[in-house]
Design a protein around this motif. Structure first.
Motif: not given
Length: 443
Positions: A320-325, A340-348, A350-357
């Motif tokens: 679920x959180x990966x799809x959101x990322x 602010x979303x950097x800790x959410x997608x359970x994959x570092x 994907x977290x980087x892509x989601x929070x900082x593109x």
């Protein structure tokens, strides 16, 4: 007080920089010791004092002490790959402060807490950016400062990190065995009866520190002296039981990878690699063939075997959180939707892509590859390069399974890699120090 000549780090044989200014030896000793304590305390990200992590406080204190000690002296030169990552973090943070992401998009995002429950976003872009940026730059810097003051600094920092992880692991296994609940008493982190976080905020963070610390412990276990071998062996066992106590599936799998990598790359083990391989094979055969109950118990403990509702729930949350990322990245592929979303997608990654593109992802990859390249080039020249390379590589692989993007404990091996080729302080005649200033009163 003394003065010292420092060679230009770009050329170990010269030309020499101007003589360094005298400095306070008391501050120098305090700075180096504080750096060691920082390495020990960094794995304890769940143990807070007045809302602050001990490792964070010690990191900033060490930096201030070194600044006072080396006032007027040349500062260490951080590698370009460290600055590249730091710059991307700064750019992404500032960009989202100036032009925030559409509030309507942020309002409909899926945010899930550690228990799998829907929640609301409470972190801020600026707060996370500052938390992220400072250690990325400051941690390599204090390690390089320490190395300039004593030739044994990196070795001690590496062992300090493994020791801190071992302490956390010891409290975790005591909790899982029902011997002591001190870990939760100190951190306030609630865990299930069969998993423990030790002194971290989540069992997966405990597994992360143990995976990265294992190569460091195995390196020490192969040293010439009996004391070092006993200490290293004890630290290695602690990392293994730490992963067992964490119940981390990713940690267990990557632990095998880093153990094999350590045996292959650490020179002392290459000579006995066939023997080690045979012993491991016999151990596996005993656990899964002669005593299959033991093997099943181990697999169950790390949630790799048998029916486990927590595994199903965990997989659902990760999906679920990966799809959101991924949706976050598609919404803003250049600079993401904010740290602010950097800790959410359970994959570092994907977290980087989601929070900082792409900006943050490229910066992270440059930082990771830079550390691996630096330690890889020194595998035959620097005794600490093999364990640090394996630790950094294991951390990079485990990052694809965990959510440790902004936590400094995940970057200790890479920070140590940055300091591998730091030039130690030199005396006026150009000889490197042969003794430790902490022991002989010099700096």
């Amino acid at each position: 007080m003394t003065s010292r000549t420092i060679l230009d780090p770009r050329s170990p044989s010269g030309p020499a920089l101007p003589p360094a200014a005298p400095h306070n030896t008391g501050l120098a000793r305090a700075a180096v010791v504080t750096t060691y304590l920082t390495a020990v305390a960094t794995p304890w990200n769940g143990w807070l004092f007045g809302g602050l992590r001990l490792g964070d406080v010690l990191l900033l204190l060490a930096l201030l002490l070194f600044a006072g000690t080396d006032l007027g002296n040349p500062w260490p030169r951080l590698p370009g790959w460290v600055w590249a990552f730091g710059t991307t973090i700064l750019v992404v943070t500032v960009a989202h402060e100036v032009i925030p992401t559409d509030p309507l998009f942020l309002a409909q995002r899926v945010v899930v807490d550690a228990a799998g429950q829907r929640t609301i976003e409470i972190a801020t872009n600026l707060g996370v950016g500052a938390k992220f940026l400072v250690p990325i730059v400051a941690m390599p810097l204090i390690f390089m400062f320490a190395q300039q003051h004593t030739a044994n600094a990196l070795r001690r920092c590496m062992i300090g990190f493994a020791t801190g992880s071992a302490i956390s692991a010891g409290l975790a296994v005591a909790q899982v065995l029902g011997v002591s609940n001190l870990a939760t008493t100190l951190t306030g982190v609630l865990v299930s009866t069969d998993r423990s976080a030790g002194l971290t905020v989540h069992p997966n963070f405990l597994a992360t520190t143990c995976v990265m610390a294992l190569p460091m412990a195995l390196w020490l276990a192969a040293r010439p002296t009996l004391r070092e071998r006993l200490t290293g062996s004890a630290l290695a066992v602690a990392q293994l039981v730490g992963v067992y106590s964490s119940g981390s599936r990713g940690g267990a799998a990557i632990m095998v990878l880093v153990a094999l990598g350590s045996f292959v790359l650490i020179p002392a083990y290459r000579r006995i690699l066939p023997t080690v391989s045979l012993l491991l094979a016999l151990g596996a055969a005993f656990a899964f063939v002669a005593q299959p109950g033991l093997g099943r118990a181990v697999l169950k403990a790390v949630r790799l075997g048998g029916e486990d509702s927590s595994v199903t729930g965990s997989d659902q949350v990760r999906a679920e959180v990966g799809a959101q990322g991924i949706r976050d990245f598609k919404h803003s592929p250049i600079d993401g939707v904010g740290l602010q979303v950097a800790a959410e997608a359970h994959n570092v990654y994907i977290q980087a892509m989601a929070s900082g593109g792409l900006l943050l992802l490229v910066g992270l990859l440059i930082f990771t590859v830079g550390g691996l390249v630096r330690s890889g080039r020194l595998l035959r020249e620097h005794p600490l390069a093999p364990p640090l390379f394996v630790a950094a590589f294991g951390g990079a692989v485990l990052a694809s399974l965990e959510n440790s993007l902004t936590d400094r404990l995940a970057y200790v091996p890479l920070a140590l890699c940055a300091a591998l080729s730091a030039v130690p302080a030199l005396s006026a005649d150009g000889d490197p120090p042969t003794t430790d200033p902490i022991e002989d009163g010099r700096a």
